[in-house]
Design an enzyme around this catalytic site. Structure first.
Site, PDB file in Angstrom:
ATOM      1  N   SER A 156       0.727  -1.423  -0.151  1.00  0.00           N
ATOM      2  CA  SER A 156      -0.331   0.135   0.094  1.00  0.00           C
ATOM      3  C   SER A 156       0.992   1.390   0.130  1.00  0.00           C
ATOM      4  CB  SER A 156      -0.710  -0.078   1.617  1.00  0.00           C
ATOM      5  OG  SER A 156      -0.351  -0.284   2.153  1.00  0.00           O
ATOM      6  N   LYS A 190       1.124   4.599   6.620  1.00  0.00           N
ATOM      7  CA  LYS A 190       0.020   5.730   5.417  1.00  0.00           C
ATOM      8  C   LYS A 190       0.862   7.289   5.754  1.00  0.00           C
ATOM      9  CE  LYS A 190      -2.966   2.436   5.121  1.00  0.00           C
ATOM     10  NZ  LYS A 190      -3.103   1.124   3.797  1.00  0.00           N
TER      11      LYS A 190
END
Length: 273
Positions: A42, A107
């Site tokens: 990701s 993230k």
């Protein structure tokens, strides 16, 4: 007799050394740095599956989730709020505890409290202004099972057979600083599709005391664009922040760090940007 006493003394000293080593490791693990292994794609190409890094836990202060083995129901650190709290910066790569799933995520921070965030045709808008994207060629990798999960990557040029070249479009995105006087933050993002469901969102206003996170691999990331009610991350309260990722220490493209033939020496000690 003297030999027996010397042996006993040596055994006790060994036990003491082990105990002190464990205590020191526990203090370092709790207060300063937390190891983190990248399990998914990701955050490509900033972070690759198999990157191993230490998270700077001092960057934002400490909460109940700063302690090892902390969960929503129990924490060895019964802290209310955050101690020695410091404001994260937009563009930081952050490890945080998922508010519902009780696992650590990594993230990029793109939305601060009060920000209005929206995706329009794959472009990030912050407070009504588009974050500029500059084409930066393609990111290529081999289409093969990756990491311990054995998940093959998604590609712009799918269908691609195993062993083939997997292509993703790469752009350099520029994020504004926390304040007008802060320098902008440039980082890579990847694009796979122009019609993914999270390429267009409504305006999402970040509540006070919470943050908005996105993966750099924009079409392959479970992040704040998805509410927790459908399995996403949603907005992340400050107490769930664990620390900032500053530097990759080690990297392996194989299923295990022991597969030395899959090591990536060019990523050892690489700064996270």
């Amino acid at each position: 007799m003297a030999s027996s006493k010397k042996t006993d003394s040596g055994f006790v000293e060994t036990i003491k050394t082990i105990v002190w080593a464990l205590v020191i490791a526990g203090v370092v693990r709790t207060l300063f740095f937390q190891p983190f292994f990248i399990p998914s794609g990701s955050m490509k190409d900033t972070l690759l599956v198999g990157d191993f890094l230490f998270v700077n836990k001092m960057a934002y202060g400490y909460s109940r989730y700063s302690c090892p083995f902390a969960s929503a129901d129990f924490s060895p650190c019964p802290i209310e709020g955050r101690l020695f709290a410091s404001e994260p910066k937009r563009g930081d790569v952050v490890v945080f505890r998922h508010p519902v799933q009780n696992v650590d995520f990594i993230k990029r921070l793109v939305g601060l409290p009060g920000d209005k965030i929206q995706m329009i045709d794959g472009t990030l808008y912050i407070n009504g202004t588009a974050a500029p994207q500059e084409p930066a060629g393609n990111f290529t990798e081999i289409k093969e099972p990756q990491g311990a999960q054995g998940t093959p990557p998604r590609c712009v040029n799918d269908p691609v057979g195993l062993g083939g070249t997997c292509i993703k479009q790469r752009f350099i995105e520029t994020l504004p600083g926390n304040t007008p006087s802060d320098p902008p933050v440039k980082h890579d993002i990847l694009n796979i599709s122009d019609s993914w469901m999270a390429d267009n969102t409504p305006v999402l206003t970040v509540p006070e005391g919470e943050y908005f996170f996105m993966g750099d691999n924009r079409d392959n990331s479970e992040d704040s664009r998805f509410p927790q009610s459908v399995g996403g991350v949603g907005f992340v309260p400050a107490q769930y922040l664990v620390g900032r990722a500053d530097r990759i220490m080690f990297s392996s493209a194989g299923k295990s760090l022991m597969y030395f033939w899959t090591w990536r020496p060019d990523r050892f000690f690489k700064a996270v940007k």
